[in-house]
Scaffold this motif. Structure first.
Motif, short mmCIF file in Angstrom:
data_model
loop_
_atom_site.label_atom_id
_atom_site.label_comp_id
_atom_site.label_asym_id
_atom_site.label_seq_id
_atom_site.Cartn_x
_atom_site.Cartn_y
_atom_site.Cartn_z
N LEU A 73 0.83 -1.21 0.00
CA LEU A 73 0.00 0.00 0.00
C LEU A 73 0.86 1.26 0.00
N PHE A 74 2.01 1.22 0.68
CA PHE A 74 2.91 2.36 0.78
C PHE A 74 3.39 2.80 -0.61
N PHE A 75 3.62 1.84 -1.50
CA PHE A 75 4.16 2.15 -2.83
C PHE A 75 3.09 2.17 -3.92
N ASP A 76 1.83 2.01 -3.56
CA ASP A 76 0.75 1.87 -4.53
C ASP A 76 0.11 3.23 -4.84
N GLY A 81 -6.36 9.92 -4.76
CA GLY A 81 -7.54 10.34 -5.51
C GLY A 81 -7.33 10.37 -7.00
N ASP A 82 -6.11 10.71 -7.45
CA ASP A 82 -5.86 10.80 -8.89
C ASP A 82 -5.11 9.60 -9.45
N GLY A 83 -4.80 8.63 -8.61
CA GLY A 83 -4.11 7.44 -9.08
C GLY A 83 -2.66 7.68 -9.47
N LYS A 84 -2.08 8.77 -8.98
CA LYS A 84 -0.70 9.11 -9.36
C LYS A 84 0.24 9.29 -8.17
N VAL A 85 -0.30 9.26 -6.95
CA VAL A 85 0.50 9.57 -5.76
C VAL A 85 0.40 8.43 -4.75
N SER A 86 1.52 8.11 -4.14
CA SER A 86 1.55 7.12 -3.07
C SER A 86 2.31 7.71 -1.89
N CYS A 87 2.38 6.97 -0.80
CA CYS A 87 3.21 7.41 0.34
C CYS A 87 4.65 7.63 -0.12
N SER A 88 5.10 6.75 -1.03
CA SER A 88 6.49 6.81 -1.48
C SER A 88 6.79 7.97 -2.42
N THR A 89 5.76 8.70 -2.85
CA THR A 89 5.99 9.89 -3.66
C THR A 89 6.79 10.91 -2.87
N GLN A 138 -1.18 8.33 12.13
CA GLN A 138 -0.45 9.25 11.25
C GLN A 138 -0.57 8.82 9.79
N ALA A 139 -0.47 7.52 9.54
CA ALA A 139 -0.50 7.01 8.17
C ALA A 139 -1.81 7.33 7.47
N LEU A 140 -2.87 7.54 8.23
CA LEU A 140 -4.18 7.80 7.64
C LEU A 140 -4.34 9.24 7.14
N ALA A 141 -3.71 10.18 7.83
CA ALA A 141 -3.95 11.59 7.53
C ALA A 141 -3.62 11.98 6.09
N PRO A 142 -2.45 11.60 5.54
CA PRO A 142 -2.15 11.99 4.16
C PRO A 142 -3.13 11.41 3.13
N LEU A 143 -3.73 10.27 3.46
CA LEU A 143 -4.62 9.62 2.49
C LEU A 143 -5.80 10.51 2.12
N GLU A 144 -6.28 11.31 3.08
CA GLU A 144 -7.44 12.17 2.81
C GLU A 144 -7.08 13.65 2.69
N ASN A 145 -5.81 13.98 2.93
CA ASN A 145 -5.40 15.38 2.79
C ASN A 145 -5.47 15.79 1.31
N PRO A 146 -6.18 16.86 0.98
CA PRO A 146 -6.35 17.24 -0.43
C PRO A 146 -5.05 17.64 -1.12
N LEU A 147 -4.00 17.97 -0.35
CA LEU A 147 -2.72 18.34 -0.95
C LEU A 147 -1.76 17.16 -1.03
N GLU A 148 -2.10 16.06 -0.38
CA GLU A 148 -1.21 14.91 -0.38
C GLU A 148 -1.77 13.81 -1.28
N GLN A 149 -2.52 12.86 -0.73
CA GLN A 149 -3.03 11.79 -1.58
C GLN A 149 -4.47 12.00 -2.02
N ALA A 150 -5.18 12.87 -1.34
CA ALA A 150 -6.46 13.41 -1.81
C ALA A 150 -7.50 12.36 -2.17
N GLY A 151 -7.51 11.27 -1.42
CA GLY A 151 -8.55 10.27 -1.62
C GLY A 151 -9.68 10.46 -0.63
N ASN A 152 -10.61 9.51 -0.59
CA ASN A 152 -11.69 9.57 0.39
C ASN A 152 -11.92 8.19 0.99
N ARG A 153 -12.53 8.18 2.13
CA ARG A 153 -12.57 6.99 2.99
C ARG A 153 -13.28 5.80 2.35
N THR A 154 -14.43 6.03 1.75
CA THR A 154 -15.15 4.89 1.18
C THR A 154 -14.45 4.38 -0.08
#
Length: 409
Positions: A73-76, A81-89, A138-154
């Protein structure tokens, strides 16, 4: 006396002088440390780092299968939200899990510097301001941050079920029925996502939150495996502690590096905050670092207190494993006081020499600038800086920088 006898005596005298000179030079080249200095140096060595404690709020933290899924998941880039960013970005594996940028760039540009991850699982608070109280939260916060991974929970819950369902269920148990769960919904997202989230039943929201929490726990399990490497300093410290011959050749400490080490643990007082085997007290300090022009106001720890208290994934929340006995840091955290204004987490100095720029928003481009800042000790724009002028000479500043480089070699 004939010339040959005189020449012979002169040769013997010359050889004796040379041997004496070598002995003197060898003695001068051997660094002298007091017992107190040796004790401090030993406390900074990586060998003094205690074993990583189990995180009882994450019972999957040391499960290999959870760490393997977390690494995936870290590298995926699908985890965005846009399918272009991961934690490893931002946390690049070949750059000490940071990105060399003044401020991180995900889907957008953020306001803070990416922190490296080696040894991060030893911390009690996360992010520069400590707005999360566990590695998995901590790992959850970037997933929904609109400036980071910009995804949503569901969307993340649906993605896990579609792509990693079998792996997830082998670790965490059965996934919930998501048939009637909206494709895009979150309590933190756009107006449409918030409306969709509010239209969900409490049971649906709890199911999604449970999957979301487990995503964080898997990523945290992977991040717990990231440890700092041995450095030239550690080899020097080990030799000094055992009394054996100090490192030679490429590992040898120069007189300048030895001076820098003595300053670090002495006159310069760096070790007051940059202490322990990771060279950090993991605390929050106002050191008078100036704000960056044209960025939103950033008050550091003082604004993070409310955020960590409000986080549904904090230690007091429903998604913690284990009991509340693990929540001491959150229960007893300092919630108010002028010392929290513009206070930021002490970063580890291990590897710092090779990862400029520095400070929470990349304010300084070199270690020389960092040392100059602490030497001047300018007043903070808010609150009171803990730093006092060091009054270091140019030679001492250069020596401190030389020592810091031994933590990255």
């Amino acid at each position: 006396m004939c010339c040959s006898e005189r020449w012979s005596k002169l040769n013997r005298f010359s050889r004796l002088f040379a041997l004496l000179a070598m002995a003197v030079l060898a003695g001068c080249g051997k660094p002298e440390f007091s017992d107190a200095e040796k004790k401090t140096i030993a406390s900074l060595a990586l060998s003094a780092l205690p074993p990583l404690k189990a995180d009882t709020t994450n019972r999957f933290g040391d499960v290999p299968a959870a760490a393997a899924l977390g690494a995936t998941l870290f590298f995926d880039v699908g985890m965005s939200g846009d399918g272009k960013v991961s934690c490893s970005t931002c946390h690049k594996i070949d750059r000490q899990f940071q990105d060399d940028l003044p401020r991180a760039v995900g889907v957008g540009r953020t306001n803070r510097r990416t922190m490296p991850l080696a040894g991060v699982a030893h911390d009690a608070w996360f992010f520069w301001d400590g707005r999360r109280d566990s590695l998995w939260a901590q790992a959850l916060a970037p997933l929904e941050n609109p400036l980071e991974q910009a995804g949503n929970r569901t969307a993340y819950a649906h993605y896990i079920k579609a792509r990693f369902g079998e792996r997830y269920e082998r670790i965490f148990g059965p996934l919930p029925d998501l048939t009637n769960v909206p494709a895009n919904a979150s309590p933190l997202g756009s107006d449409a996502e918030k409306a969709a989230w509010n239209a969900m039943s409490d049971a649906q929201a709890e199911d999604v939150n449970r999957v979301f929490a487990n995503i964080g726990k898997a990523i945290a399990a992977f991040e717990r495996s990231i440890a700092p490497p041995q450095t030239r300093f550690d080899r020097f410290a080990a030799a000094l502690a055992t009394g054996i011959q100090l490192p030679q050749g490429d590992d040898a400490f120069s007189p300048e590096e030895i001076l820098g080490l003595k300053l670090f643990i002495g006159k310069a007082n760096c070790v007051t905050c940059h202490t322990g085997p990771r060279f950090t007290d993991s605390g929050f300090h106002n050191t008078g670092v100036p704000p960056v022009a044209n960025l939103p106001a950033d008050r550091g720890r003082i604004d993070a207190v409310a955020q960590v208290e409000a986080d549904p994934f904090n230690c007091f929340g429903a998604f913690r494993d284990g009991d509340a006995g693990a929540c001491g840091e959150l229960r007893f955290m300092v919630k108010a006081g002028p010392e929290l204004a513009r206070a930021y987490k002490t970063p580890s100095l291990r590897g710092a020499a090779t990862r400029p720029p520095y400070m929470h928003a990349g304010q300084f481009s070199s270690l020389e600038e960092v040392v100059a800042h602490y030497s001047k000790a300018l007043a903070s724009v808010e609150g009171v800086s803990e730093v006092h002028p060091l009054q270091l000479s140019d030679r001492e500043r250069a020596a401190l920088v030389a020592f810091l480089k031994t933590l990255a070699e």
